[in-house]
Design an enzyme around this catalytic site. Structure first.
Site, PDB file in Angstrom:
ATOM      1  N   GLN A 107     -56.852  25.014  45.452  1.00 19.95           N
ATOM      2  CA  GLN A 107     -55.800  24.178  45.215  1.00 19.95           C
ATOM      3  C   GLN A 107     -54.629  24.979  46.501  1.00 19.95           C
ATOM      4  OE1 GLN A 107     -52.540  25.203  42.197  1.00 19.95           O
ATOM      5  NE2 GLN A 107     -52.987  22.965  41.484  1.00 19.95           N
ATOM      6  N   TYR A 189     -42.930  23.764  42.339  1.00 17.72           N
ATOM      7  CA  TYR A 189     -43.172  24.345  43.373  1.00 17.72           C
ATOM      8  C   TYR A 189     -42.668  23.516  44.752  1.00 17.72           C
ATOM      9  CZ  TYR A 189     -45.742  27.433  40.443  1.00 17.72           C
ATOM     10  OH  TYR A 189     -45.987  28.156  38.990  1.00 17.72           O
TER      11      TYR A 189
END
Length: 366
Positions: A107, A189
């Site tokens: 990721q 994020y």
């Protein structure tokens, strides 16, 4: 027919033996002894246990695409060759010992204004000061996440740099032996910060309306898709809702899913929340599955669901009823790294065990 959870799934040329997968889970364990952001023996043990436990796909924790993109000073990265070598050791182990033909993906992430934070078991909260190894953070604007230091607003040049960093990290991921890549566009994020109207107050091409706010996410998708093999599937994690008034809602996420698919994303990993501290989340078993189901139903894009799905029955129901194409397991996997072997037994499916463990294959109860 056997259980839906244990049917294969093909994403481009990647064949997954079943629909039970490992969700990304940050370990905050890249200590200074092995180098900044370099995965180590802990990560080999942590991820390797899921491979021997029968998972069909493992996604690693968030790997930052540059140093200031790390969530904490102890987070993993994929922005240099030392880190890539550490990951290659792990991908090799997973491919060699996975009992379900286990595949592994990474990721790729940038934490934006939520970077340089203390790790959960540090006993502290908020931003890490420079004296403790922290750094200045960046975001779409100068608004701070509650309890964190204010970031600086990214310049257009810095935005272009981050896009290039995602692409460079993707190349390293391919070279390190990963089977797939997930782009982290959720949980408050950086990419999610740009998506959310509660965070992004820019007035240039990288903000404003929904098209502008989604531009960075899609630019990163394009950059990554352009450097990885056409045969490799690309995943995108999104927060389907901000759980706060005026934020992203499911309708907006359906539109993002359609656009992401058009840009080459093969599966949406559907989570929620994280953009703002005043979110109100009605947490309960399967509380996010409806988002994955709606995106799948309205767009035709394949989805994975996650969130308090702890039992084999829950996972089987989500797949069998068409709510998602796969189920990501997180905390339940930490409690039982052999969750998939247990689930197969409970659902009446035969899943291979590691040969050294075959003497423990259950006959009557797990």
């Amino acid at each position: 027919m056997g259980p839906a959870l244990f049917t294969p799934l093909e994403l481009r040329s990647l064949r997954l033996q079943h629909r039970g997968w490992v969700s990304p889970m940050c370990q905050y364990s890249c200590g200074p002894e092995t180098g900044e952001g370099v995965p180590n023996d802990w990560h080999l043990m942590h991820l390797g246990s899921f491979a021997t436990g029968g998972a069909a796909l493992i996604l690693t924790e968030a790997a930052a695409v540059n140093p200031v993109g790390r969530i904490s000073p102890l987070d993993a990265g994929l922005y240099n060759e030392e880190q890539a070598a550490g990951w290659e050791r792990i991908t090799s182990f997973v491919h060699r010992h996975g009992t379900a033909g286990t595949k592994i993906g990474t990721q790729l992430s940038h934490a934006g204004r939520k970077a340089s934070s203390y790790w959960p078991f540090s006993g502290k909260q908020g931003s890490v000061p420079a004296s403790d190894g922290g750094w200045d953070t960046v975001g779409p604007g100068t608004g701070a996440f509650d309890g964190y230091a204010a970031p600086s607003a990214m310049t257009v040049q810095e935005i272009d740099g981050v896009i290039a960093d995602f692409a460079a990290a993707a190349v390293r991921a391919v070279d390190a032996g990963f089977d797939t890549i997930e782009i982290h566009g959720a949980h408050g994020y950086l990419l999610h910060q740009f998506q959310s109207p509660l965070v992004n107050d820019r007035t240039d091409n990288w903000g404003g309306d929904e098209t502008g706010r989604n531009r960075l996410t899609l630019a990163v998708v394009d950059a990554v898709r352009n450097v990885i093999p056409d045969s490799m599937p690309l995943l995108l994690r999104i927060s389907a809702t901000d759980w706060a008034e005026g934020g992203i809602d499911t309708e907006a996420s359906v539109r993002l899913a359609r656009a992401a698919s058009d840009h080459g994303v093969d599966l949406l990993d559907v989570s929620s929340g994280g953009a703002v501290a005043h979110q109100r989340i009605p947490v309960g078993p399967g509380y996010q599955t409806g988002f994955a189901a709606r995106i799948r139903r309205e767009t035709g894009v394949r989805t994975g669901t996650v969130g308090l799905l702890t039992s084999a029955g829950q996972a089987e129901h989500a797949v069998a009823t068409g709510q998602a194409d796969g189920v990501f397991i997180a905390r339940a996997a930490l409690r039982d790294p052999h969750w998939w072997l247990r689930a197969a037994f409970e659902l009446g499916h035969e899943l291979a065990w590691p040969p050294p463990y075959e003497r423990a294959i259950p006959r009557h109860s797990f």
